[in-house]
Every structure is written in C-alpha cells, then in structure tokens.
Design a protein around this motif. Structure first.
Motif: not given
Length: 103
Positions: A19-38, A76-82
């Motif tokens: 799942a895509s998650t927005l993580v603060p980048d420390g400069q006032g913006g966000d960075t998209e990060t993919w975290l394992d969900a299932i 469709k907002t998720n992705r698969i890691l194989y």
C-alpha cells in the motif's frame, strides 16, 4: 464440491500486497513510500509479453496474472511484490462461479 477445495493446492506462490503511504520528508513535503500490507498465497498465471526497441533501449513489457482467494481487500491503488518483481494492478475480477477466487 466447491472449486476452492479442488484448486487450493495451486495457490503455491507467496506474494505481498503493498500500500502507498505518504511520509513527511522533513522539508514540508511528502514522499510516497510503499509498505507491505498483506501476505498472500497465489497461483501465478502466465500472461503475454512484448519486446520493443525505443530510444536506443530494449523495452520488455510483461504481463502476469495472480489468482488469489476472494475476501482480500485490495484495489487498483495497491501493487503486488512477487519476489523482486513489482507488479501494478490493472484490474481485479472474479474468477469462478462461486466467487471464491479473484484474478
């Protein structure tokens, strides 16, 4: 007899739904990060592939499908890691009459 009981042994490959998650980048913006969900067991179905040569690069487009048990909340907002391969989800559909599997 249900088709799930007959086909459950073919779900022999481990995949990870991310799942895509927005993580603060420390400069006032966000960075998209993919975290394992299932973590799921899936059957890997062969798809199509094509090869082209564009802008002096060899491009390979490969399509693969995964059969999983129905009931997993993915979209469709998720992705698969194989393995080490990242697969984007283009669509999700029911695979059988009893709605026990999805592709």
């Amino acid at each position: 007899m249900s088709t799930a009981k007959k086909n459950i042994g073919s779900l022999n490959r481990r995949i990870t739904i991310q799942a895509s998650t927005l993580v603060p980048d420390g400069q006032g913006g966000d960075t998209e990060t993919w975290l394992d969900a299932i973590y799921l067991w899936a059957e890997v179905l062969p798809g199509s592939s094509s090869r082209s040569f564009q802008q002096r690069q060899n491009m390979i487009d490969s399509n693969v499908q995964f059969r999983i048990r129905t009931g997993t909340l993915i979209g469709k907002t998720n992705r698969i890691l194989y393995g080490s391969r990242v697969c984007l989800i283009n669509g999700i559909r029911d695979d059988d009459y009893f709605n026990e599997f999805q592709i």
